[in-house]
Design a protein around this motif. Structure first.
Motif, PDB file in Angstrom:
ATOM      1  N   LEU A   1       0.827  -1.095   0.040  1.00  0.00           N
ATOM      2  CA  LEU A   1       0.033  -0.004  -0.007  1.00  0.00           C
ATOM      3  C   LEU A   1       0.929   1.201  -0.003  1.00  0.00           C
ATOM      4  O   LEU A   1       2.047   1.231   0.432  1.00  0.00           O
ATOM      5  CB  LEU A   1      -0.884   0.008   1.521  1.00  0.00           C
ATOM      6  N   ILE A   2       0.277   2.232  -0.375  1.00  0.00           N
ATOM      7  CA  ILE A   2       1.108   3.765  -0.615  1.00  0.00           C
ATOM      8  C   ILE A   2       0.266   4.539   0.305  1.00  0.00           C
ATOM      9  O   ILE A   2      -0.909   4.885   0.061  1.00  0.00           O
ATOM     10  CB  ILE A   2       0.970   4.284  -1.943  1.00  0.00           C
ATOM     11  N   LEU A   3       0.953   4.872   1.192  1.00  0.00           N
ATOM     12  CA  LEU A   3       0.279   6.184   2.178  1.00  0.00           C
ATOM     13  C   LEU A   3       1.117   7.355   1.949  1.00  0.00           C
ATOM     14  O   LEU A   3       2.367   7.179   1.834  1.00  0.00           O
ATOM     15  CB  LEU A   3      -0.039   5.526   3.774  1.00  0.00           C
ATOM     16  N   THR A   4       0.425   8.424   1.938  1.00  0.00           N
ATOM     17  CA  THR A   4       1.519   9.862   1.943  1.00  0.00           C
ATOM     18  C   THR A   4       1.583  10.330   3.159  1.00  0.00           C
ATOM     19  O   THR A   4       0.832  10.478   3.961  1.00  0.00           O
ATOM     20  CB  THR A   4       0.729  10.577   1.180  1.00  0.00           C
ATOM     21  N   LEU A   5       2.953  10.731   3.366  1.00  0.00           N
ATOM     22  CA  LEU A   5       3.437  11.505   4.362  1.00  0.00           C
ATOM     23  C   LEU A   5       3.768  10.659   5.853  1.00  0.00           C
ATOM     24  O   LEU A   5       4.800  10.585   6.167  1.00  0.00           O
ATOM     25  CB  LEU A   5       2.395  12.603   5.129  1.00  0.00           C
ATOM     26  N   PHE A   6       2.879  10.083   6.411  1.00  0.00           N
ATOM     27  CA  PHE A   6       3.143   9.296   7.556  1.00  0.00           C
ATOM     28  C   PHE A   6       2.022   8.358   7.893  1.00  0.00           C
ATOM     29  O   PHE A   6       0.821   8.683   7.750  1.00  0.00           O
ATOM     30  CB  PHE A   6       3.168  10.359   8.665  1.00  0.00           C
ATOM     31  N   PHE A   7       2.638   7.135   8.265  1.00  0.00           N
ATOM     32  CA  PHE A   7       1.582   6.235   8.583  1.00  0.00           C
ATOM     33  C   PHE A   7       1.910   5.536   9.888  1.00  0.00           C
ATOM     34  O   PHE A   7       2.881   4.863  10.073  1.00  0.00           O
ATOM     35  CB  PHE A   7       1.629   5.111   7.456  1.00  0.00           C
ATOM     36  N   SER A   8       1.137   5.943  11.054  1.00  0.00           N
ATOM     37  CA  SER A   8       1.531   5.272  12.272  1.00  0.00           C
ATOM     38  C   SER A   8       0.298   4.494  13.019  1.00  0.00           C
ATOM     39  O   SER A   8      -0.694   5.018  13.190  1.00  0.00           O
ATOM     40  CB  SER A   8       1.681   6.630  13.329  1.00  0.00           C
ATOM     41  N   LEU A   9       0.738   3.144  13.248  1.00  0.00           N
ATOM     42  CA  LEU A   9      -0.201   2.390  13.912  1.00  0.00           C
ATOM     43  C   LEU A   9       0.543   1.439  15.034  1.00  0.00           C
ATOM     44  O   LEU A   9       0.580   0.368  15.137  1.00  0.00           O
ATOM     45  CB  LEU A   9      -0.534   1.207  12.868  1.00  0.00           C
TER      46      LEU A   9
ATOM     47  N   TYR B   1      10.700  20.690  -4.661  1.00  0.00           N
ATOM     48  CA  TYR B   1      10.862  19.204  -5.315  1.00  0.00           C
ATOM     49  C   TYR B   1       9.962  18.351  -4.186  1.00  0.00           C
ATOM     50  O   TYR B   1       9.715  18.571  -2.909  1.00  0.00           O
ATOM     51  CB  TYR B   1      12.214  18.725  -5.142  1.00  0.00           C
ATOM     52  N   ARG B   2       9.358  17.228  -4.728  1.00  0.00           N
ATOM     53  CA  ARG B   2       8.667  16.300  -3.913  1.00  0.00           C
ATOM     54  C   ARG B   2       9.489  15.316  -3.805  1.00  0.00           C
ATOM     55  O   ARG B   2       9.829  14.343  -4.593  1.00  0.00           O
ATOM     56  CB  ARG B   2       7.047  15.936  -4.605  1.00  0.00           C
ATOM     57  N   VAL B   3       9.611  14.847  -2.400  1.00  0.00           N
ATOM     58  CA  VAL B   3      10.770  13.729  -2.175  1.00  0.00           C
ATOM     59  C   VAL B   3       9.817  12.586  -1.288  1.00  0.00           C
ATOM     60  O   VAL B   3       9.110  12.807  -0.672  1.00  0.00           O
ATOM     61  CB  VAL B   3      11.601  14.068  -1.168  1.00  0.00           C
ATOM     62  N   CYS B   4       9.958  11.639  -2.019  1.00  0.00           N
ATOM     63  CA  CYS B   4       9.285  10.242  -1.214  1.00  0.00           C
ATOM     64  C   CYS B   4      10.313   9.252  -0.863  1.00  0.00           C
ATOM     65  O   CYS B   4      11.409   8.998  -1.778  1.00  0.00           O
ATOM     66  CB  CYS B   4       8.382   9.733  -2.254  1.00  0.00           C
ATOM     67  N   ALA B   5      10.157   8.532   0.373  1.00  0.00           N
ATOM     68  CA  ALA B   5      10.892   7.317   0.655  1.00  0.00           C
ATOM     69  C   ALA B   5       9.975   6.075   0.746  1.00  0.00           C
ATOM     70  O   ALA B   5       8.976   6.088   1.439  1.00  0.00           O
ATOM     71  CB  ALA B   5      11.318   7.522   2.026  1.00  0.00           C
ATOM     72  N   MET B   6      10.354   5.205  -0.326  1.00  0.00           N
ATOM     73  CA  MET B   6       9.663   3.928   0.010  1.00  0.00           C
ATOM     74  C   MET B   6      10.317   2.753   0.757  1.00  0.00           C
ATOM     75  O   MET B   6      11.472   2.432   0.558  1.00  0.00           O
ATOM     76  CB  MET B   6       9.445   3.267  -1.595  1.00  0.00           C
TER      77      MET B   6
ATOM     78  N   GLN C   1       3.215  21.096   6.655  1.00  0.00           N
ATOM     79  CA  GLN C   1       2.865  20.984   8.143  1.00  0.00           C
ATOM     80  C   GLN C   1       2.760  19.289   8.419  1.00  0.00           C
ATOM     81  O   GLN C   1       2.106  18.499   7.702  1.00  0.00           O
ATOM     82  CB  GLN C   1       1.687  21.680   8.462  1.00  0.00           C
ATOM     83  N   SER C   2       3.717  19.000   8.999  1.00  0.00           N
ATOM     84  CA  SER C   2       3.827  17.391   9.240  1.00  0.00           C
ATOM     85  C   SER C   2       2.737  16.892  10.288  1.00  0.00           C
ATOM     86  O   SER C   2       2.459  17.406  11.354  1.00  0.00           O
ATOM     87  CB  SER C   2       5.009  17.057   9.570  1.00  0.00           C
ATOM     88  N   LEU C   3       1.984  15.814  10.097  1.00  0.00           N
ATOM     89  CA  LEU C   3       1.070  15.090  10.854  1.00  0.00           C
ATOM     90  C   LEU C   3       1.659  14.308  11.733  1.00  0.00           C
ATOM     91  O   LEU C   3       1.215  13.963  12.830  1.00  0.00           O
ATOM     92  CB  LEU C   3       0.206  14.489   9.870  1.00  0.00           C
TER      93      LEU C   3
ATOM     94  N   CYS D   1       6.005  10.799   1.914  1.00  0.00           N
ATOM     95  CA  CYS D   1       6.385  11.796   0.679  1.00  0.00           C
ATOM     96  C   CYS D   1       5.989  12.980   1.660  1.00  0.00           C
ATOM     97  O   CYS D   1       5.473  13.266   2.526  1.00  0.00           O
ATOM     98  CB  CYS D   1       5.152  11.651  -0.506  1.00  0.00           C
ATOM     99  N   ASP D   2       6.703  14.156   0.999  1.00  0.00           N
ATOM    100  CA  ASP D   2       6.868  15.500   1.540  1.00  0.00           C
ATOM    101  C   ASP D   2       7.284  16.369   0.504  1.00  0.00           C
ATOM    102  O   ASP D   2       7.911  16.059  -0.442  1.00  0.00           O
ATOM    103  CB  ASP D   2       7.457  15.800   2.777  1.00  0.00           C
TER     104      ASP D   2
END
Length: 663
Positions: free
Chosen positions: A6-14, A556-561, A585-587, A572-573
């Protein structure tokens, strides 16, 4: 191992640990006695889940020392020189806690062919029983029990020991329970003139959006035991529709015919589903040559077939296999959009739906295929094996499709996941997950058995996101996470296990050298197998920490997979080269407390113009709010105790997820 999910953007915290796929819990079950026929053994044949997360299994078992998850149950089948089979329906909580069981059967062979739940909180089991006759001498035979709820009278005999042929010979049954295990009703629709020669036969059931049970059967001509329109003038394939109160609403003939019913009905392979969006019926199966199958008046001359019928029973379209034409369809499922998923085994050069299966080995190999509602082939994926392997069940979730089966050495092309066994070791059950959009393998997990042992995956059901329930049978023992299962008796026992892939937390940090447009990027989330950076200017780099120089100052849009044991998360950010901070603004800084809570849940450091959604673990949206300020609160006092999923979203559309608990 690289997995794609799955691809979630910015931050996925569970915040769930540990951060890898695992067998959460496992149970065993079955009887002790050795059954007479070599094809009979303790085995789970079907699994379902309900909206509360409870799990239901349907199994066949013997009669001596029957246990399910260490719960002793009363069985009714015979044992000794004449062994027969009973039916077991059991339910568990999502954490594996035993809830209740029902045992169905009697002295003879009794089989279940379907387990379904409706949205109104009912559980249905369908199958065939063989009620014994009375005995003139000796130990009386045990009559058919629907547990202790209903006991059928035995078939009376005359003075010569001949059964009366016009009473109590019904074999088809449909029984309804509440999800608590409470018995509601039993329906056995065959005429009183039914004999034991399998003139009528039940195949499969499915449930529509209204909670009606659609029962695919072969019916002989005669007067049946429901109230209205109960005269069948022409024997053949029908769909009986029962409402939740047990009343027959319709009896629809299907444009499908079959010969050699006794053999095909007992040993053939066919699956049945209803499209809940339009009421169409789908049937898929295998033509093993033992009988004659016709669709729309045209004989099926191929091994595999898939057909669609209108709600009034007319054939809409069909697909048949060709080419090498060596394969079988063992499983069929639909998603909410009406797309069709099939699974089973195929061999090299076999074609189906215009797709040709290709393999470097000649062996039967598990496959999974997707078709749209019109029967158009969308994708297929077939494993490569070193010995005959198979898939028996398919389950569909929101973004995934999963199959269960067995294999020795087995892998999927272009993916490192594999099942590897030593020569002559036997088979292991596997669970393979695929991306619904393109059929790419996400991950494959296997059960573990000792040398000389074997396990077989026969049934699978999808739970909440990245959660599955796998069932089947095993010999000797199995190793599933922290659990070791040992077989109950001298033959195979059945097993049920919960698989869950925890979704980890991923985040990134940035620092920079303004004069040279050079940035330092560091992955700061939970430990990952590997990290791949997409830097917004076409550059892709692997590494936990990297440095990159842009040719020109700009945005620039930077993503880390980030790749984990059983999933991937993309963070991504946006940044401006020459500046040393992320722009959006970071969640990640949102504070949520108290967690757990019994009433109010407070949120701080919210980005302006943000929103939140709250879901239960089955994906149902419970509440939704928008906020303009950086502080807010949610009232959870009306919710039941348990775990919920909170989705945060900022003004740029970035999302983050947190688990929250209501005490």
């Amino acid at each position: 191992m690289l997995k794609k999910l799955l691809i979630l953007t910015l931050f996925f915290s569970l915040f769930s640990t540990p951060l890898f796929a695992q067998w959460q819990w496992s149970i065993r079950g079955g009887a002790v006695n050795t059954m007479l026929r070599t094809t009979d053994y303790n085995n789970i044949t079907d699994i379902e889940t309900d909206a509360s997360g409870n799990v239901y299994i349907l199994a066949k078992t013997g009669g001596v020392g029957l246990k399910v998850a260490n719960q002793s149950l009363t069985a009714y089948s015979s044992y000794g020189t004449y062994n027969s089979i009973d039916i077991v329906l059991s339910s568990f909580k999502a954490d594996g806690t035993y809830r209740w069981s029902k045992v169905i059967g009697g002295h003879l062979y009794d089989f279940a062919y379907g387990l379904k739940l409706d949205r109104q909180g009912h559980v249905y089991v369908m199958g065939r029983i063989d009620n014994p006759g009375e005995t003139m001498v000796g130990v009386p035979y045990t009559p058919v029990h629907f547990d202790t709820d209903t006991i059928l009278p035995k078939i009376p005999i005359d003075s010569l020991g001949i059964d009366y042929l016009d009473s109590l010979q019904q074999s088809m049954f449909l029984v309804q329970y509440e999800t608590t295990g409470t018995f509601n009703w039993l329906r056995m629709p065959e005429p009183d003139t039914t004999t034991k020669n399998f003139g009528n036969f039940p195949f499969r059931i499915d449930v529509d959006n209204s909670g009606n049970v659609n029962w695919w059967c072969y019916l002989k001509a005669g007067e049946f035991r429901w109230a209205n329109n109960n005269i069948i003038t022409l024997e053949g394939m029908y769909v009986l529709k029962y409402n939740p109160q047990g009343q027959v609403l319709s009896c629809t003939p299907l444009d499908m015919s079959i010969g050699g019913l006794q053999f095909w009905g007992l040993y053939g392979s066919a699956e049945f589903k209803i499209d809940r969006t339009n009421g169409n019926y789908y049937i898929a199966g295998t033509n093993d040559g033992s009988t004659t199958i016709s669709l729309g008046g045209v004989p099926v001359n191929s091994r595999m077939f898939l057909a669609a019928f209108s709600p009034t029973g007319q054939l809409l379209w069909k697909e048949e296999s060709g080419g090498g034409d060596k394969g079988a369809i063992n499983a069929l499922s639909l998603d909410n959009a009406g797309n069709i998923y099939t699974s089973g085994f195929a061999q090299n050069s076999t074609t189906f739906g215009g797709y040709t299966f290709v393999s470097p080995t000649p062996h039967a190999s598990p496959f999974v295929s997707m078709f749209d509602p019109g029967g158009n082939h969308l994708w297929s994926n077939m494993a490569v094996v070193e010995a005959v392997s198979d898939s028996y069940s398919v389950a569909v979730s929101d973004t995934e499709v999963a199959i269960a089966g067995y294999g020795s050495t087995l892998y999927w092309p272009n993916n490192p996941d594999s099942v590897n066994t030593e020569p002559n070791q036997g088979y292991d059950a596997f669970l393979a997950r695929f991306n619904k959009s393109n059929g790419e393998l996400i991950t494959m997990e296997r059960t573990e058995t000792p040398f000389g042992g074997a396990s077989y995956g026969n049934a699978i059901a999808a739970g909440p996101q990245n959660t599955y329930y796998l069932g089947g049978n095993f010999s000797m023992s199995m190793f599933l996470g922290q659990d070791t299962l040992y077989k109950v008796g001298s033959q195979r026992s059945f097993f049920l296990t919960k698989y869950e892939c925890d979704v980890p937390e991923a985040s990134i940090s940035v620092s920079g050298i303004n004069a040279t447009n050079t940035i330092n990027l560091t992955y700061t989330g939970d430990p990952a197998d590997s990290v791949k950076w997409y830097l917004g200017d076409g550059t892709q780099v692997w590494g936990d920490s990297i440095q990159h120089s842009y040719a020109a100052k700009g945005k620039y849009r930077v993503c880390a997979m980030t790749y984990f044991e059983c999933t991937e998360v993309t963070v991504c950010d946006s940044l401006v080269a020459g500046e040393i901070s992320l722009e959006e603004q970071s969640l990640a800084e949102v504070a949520i407390y108290p967690n757990p809570t019994n009433s109010l849940l407070y949120l701080e450091n919210l980005p302006k113009h943000s929103s939140v959604k709250l879901y239960n673990l089955n994906g149902k949206l419970l509440l939704q709010k928008q906020f303009k300020d950086m502080k807010a609160s949610l009232d959870l006092s009306q919710l039941s105790k348990g775990v919920y999923l909170l989705e945060l979203q900022n003004g740029a559309g970035e999302r983050a997820f947190r688990k929250v608990m209501k005490e």
